[in-house]
Scaffold this active site. Structure first.
Site, PDB file in Angstrom:
ATOM      1  N   SER A 197      -6.482  37.946  79.457  1.00 29.13           N
ATOM      2  CA  SER A 197      -7.674  37.139  79.351  1.00 29.13           C
ATOM      3  C   SER A 197      -8.008  36.744  80.935  1.00 29.13           C
ATOM      4  O   SER A 197      -7.291  35.978  81.581  1.00 29.13           O
ATOM      5  CB  SER A 197      -7.424  35.922  78.741  1.00 29.13           C
ATOM      6  OG  SER A 197      -8.342  34.874  79.083  1.00 29.13           O
ATOM      7  N   GLY A 231     -11.194  26.594  74.642  1.00 27.82           N
ATOM      8  CA  GLY A 231     -11.843  25.693  75.631  1.00 27.82           C
ATOM      9  C   GLY A 231     -11.234  26.100  76.929  1.00 27.82           C
ATOM     10  O   GLY A 231     -11.789  25.937  78.118  1.00 27.82           O
ATOM     11  N   PHE A 232      -9.718  26.127  76.858  1.00 32.33           N
ATOM     12  CA  PHE A 232      -9.148  26.181  78.315  1.00 32.33           C
ATOM     13  C   PHE A 232      -7.932  27.136  78.095  1.00 32.33           C
ATOM     14  O   PHE A 232      -7.278  27.261  76.911  1.00 32.33           O
ATOM     15  CB  PHE A 232      -8.537  24.704  78.420  1.00 32.33           C
ATOM     16  CG  PHE A 232      -9.659  23.846  78.873  1.00 32.33           C
ATOM     17  CD1 PHE A 232      -9.970  23.608  79.996  1.00 32.33           C
ATOM     18  CD2 PHE A 232     -10.151  22.916  77.745  1.00 32.33           C
ATOM     19  CE1 PHE A 232     -11.198  22.687  80.386  1.00 32.33           C
ATOM     20  CE2 PHE A 232     -11.050  22.021  77.833  1.00 32.33           C
ATOM     21  CZ  PHE A 232     -11.715  21.888  79.049  1.00 32.33           C
ATOM     22  N   GLY A 233      -7.502  27.684  79.281  1.00 30.97           N
ATOM     23  CA  GLY A 233      -6.532  28.409  79.391  1.00 30.97           C
ATOM     24  C   GLY A 233      -5.273  27.490  79.635  1.00 30.97           C
ATOM     25  O   GLY A 233      -5.319  26.363  79.792  1.00 30.97           O
ATOM     26  N   GLY A 234      -3.889  28.054  79.392  1.00 32.36           N
ATOM     27  CA  GLY A 234      -2.732  27.377  79.864  1.00 32.36           C
ATOM     28  C   GLY A 234      -2.336  26.292  78.828  1.00 32.36           C
ATOM     29  O   GLY A 234      -1.638  25.328  79.222  1.00 32.36           O
ATOM     30  N   ASP A 263      -4.632  34.405  70.036  1.00 29.72           N
ATOM     31  CA  ASP A 263      -5.036  33.734  71.342  1.00 29.72           C
ATOM     32  C   ASP A 263      -4.632  32.466  71.614  1.00 29.72           C
ATOM     33  O   ASP A 263      -5.265  31.302  70.939  1.00 29.72           O
ATOM     34  CB  ASP A 263      -6.652  34.000  71.268  1.00 29.72           C
ATOM     35  CG  ASP A 263      -7.215  33.697  72.639  1.00 29.72           C
ATOM     36  OD1 ASP A 263      -6.438  33.480  73.615  1.00 29.72           O
ATOM     37  OD2 ASP A 263      -8.471  33.855  72.853  1.00 29.72           O
ATOM     38  N   GLY A 264      -3.906  32.076  72.685  1.00 27.86           N
ATOM     39  CA  GLY A 264      -3.452  30.825  72.943  1.00 27.86           C
ATOM     40  C   GLY A 264      -2.041  30.622  73.265  1.00 27.86           C
ATOM     41  O   GLY A 264      -1.408  30.826  72.114  1.00 27.86           O
ATOM     42  N   GLY A 281      -3.457  34.863  78.887  1.00 27.25           N
ATOM     43  CA  GLY A 281      -4.119  34.545  80.142  1.00 27.25           C
ATOM     44  C   GLY A 281      -3.008  34.217  81.176  1.00 27.25           C
ATOM     45  O   GLY A 281      -2.657  34.990  82.223  1.00 27.25           O
ATOM     46  N   SER A 282      -2.576  32.802  81.299  1.00 28.27           N
ATOM     47  CA  SER A 282      -1.881  32.380  82.310  1.00 28.27           C
ATOM     48  C   SER A 282      -0.550  33.183  82.634  1.00 28.27           C
ATOM     49  O   SER A 282       0.109  33.432  83.708  1.00 28.27           O
ATOM     50  CB  SER A 282      -1.510  30.911  82.059  1.00 28.27           C
ATOM     51  OG  SER A 282      -1.345  30.648  80.804  1.00 28.27           O
TER      52      SER A 282
HETATM   53  C1  DX5 Z   1      -9.006  29.728  75.178  1.00 26.43           C
HETATM   54  C2  DX5 Z   1      -9.147  31.178  75.477  1.00 26.43           C
HETATM   55  C3  DX5 Z   1      -8.050  32.020  75.618  1.00 26.43           C
HETATM   56  C4  DX5 Z   1      -7.286  31.608  77.047  1.00 26.43           C
HETATM   57  C5  DX5 Z   1      -5.675  32.068  76.883  1.00 26.43           C
HETATM   58  O1  DX5 Z   1     -10.084  29.030  74.863  1.00 26.43           O
HETATM   59  O2  DX5 Z   1      -9.716  31.852  74.411  1.00 26.43           O
HETATM   60  O3  DX5 Z   1      -8.170  33.246  75.587  1.00 26.43           O
HETATM   61  O4  DX5 Z   1      -7.653  32.138  78.080  1.00 26.43           O
HETATM   62  O5  DX5 Z   1      -5.054  31.424  77.843  1.00 26.43           O
HETATM   63  P1  DX5 Z   1      -3.534  31.278  77.800  1.00 26.43           P
HETATM   64  O6  DX5 Z   1      -3.010  32.603  77.641  1.00 26.43           O
HETATM   65  O7  DX5 Z   1      -3.235  30.704  79.278  1.00 26.43           O
HETATM   66  O8  DX5 Z   1      -3.259  30.394  76.737  1.00 26.43           O
HETATM   67 ZN    ZN Z   2      -9.868  34.002  74.139  1.00 31.85          ZN
END
Ligand code: DX5
Ligand code: ZN
Length: 220
Positions: free
Chosen positions: A9, A146-149, A179-180, A201-202
């Protein structure tokens, strides 16, 4: 063994150097590029739009996997298709009724993109049963969008198992994406439940060796 695909991501990428930061992901083992679009309305955050996608899409060979966390996917999806999207995933919760969802699925299919539906952690998986025959992807959120991590929510596992069984039972063709909070500890759980595509992502962008991180997610 079943093939597992990884979708980094770019929400966690270095936007001061975006292209340089993502250009090697294919050689590092990724298959998809997960593109998190947030409108500050459907979720409590604003990320980026189709303009960013169009500036990178031709240069990046990965499959462009667009996750629309926006209130009005019908209005905007075509901008992303024109910008190079391969898969458009919208949220079940963003539409008002099944008829609207069926219409949007049809519209997206008539553009040149594949179509996915995503469900938030609080949405029961049986709500999307009517659409499973018509879609290419189900995106199960394992954090509040809404947020990563954020921390992985194990309540997503039953949904993934259900979707896998439904696919087997009915011979559907959709892929199951999660995802997440995906990292080397949570990846084995979602794979065991039946996930095909792991968004991360992170974990990937913060790791010192991305190739290793992606391999660990795949289990190679
Ligand atoms: C959250 C996003 C994810 C996010 C995942 O709203 O849809 O795609 O970037 O990030 P991580 O892997 O850091 O949880
Ligand atoms: Zn996503």
């Amino acid at each position: 063994m079943k093939k597992i695909y990884v979708a980094p991501s770019i929400l966690s990428a270095d936007f001061s150097n975006l292209y340089l930061d993502i250009k090697d992901l294919k050689e590092q083992g990724a298959s998809y590029l997960h593109f998190d679009v947030m409108d500050g309305h459907f979720v409590n955050n604003i990320s980026f739009g189709s303009y960013v996608l169009s500036s990178i899409s031709k240069k990046i060979e990965l499959i462009k996997d667009i996750h629309l966390m926006i209130s009005n996917p019908k209005k905007y999806y075509l901008d992303f298709v024109k910008a190079g999207a391969d898969i458009i995933t919208f949220h079940y919760e963003a539409l008002n009724n099944d008829e609207e969802i069926f219409n949007l699925i049809k519209e997206i299919k008539n553009s040149r993109a594949m179509v996915g539906i995503s469900i938030k952690p609080g949405t029961e998986v049986n709500k999307i049963i009517p659409f499973l025959n018509d879609i290419d992807l189900v995106l199960v959120m394992s954090v509040e969008p809404g947020f990563g991590g954020q921390k992985f929510m194990p309540s997503s596992l039953n949904k993934i198992e259900f979707l896998k069984k439904e696919r087997e039972k009915n011979n559907y063709h959709y892929k199951i994406e999660v995802d997440g909070g995906i990292n080397s500890e949570t990846a084995p759980l979602v794979k065991k439940s039946g996930a095909d595509i792991l968004v991360s992502g992170s974990y990937i962008f913060k790791s010192e060796n991305r190739k290793n991180a992606i391999n660990l997610l795949k289990g190679e």
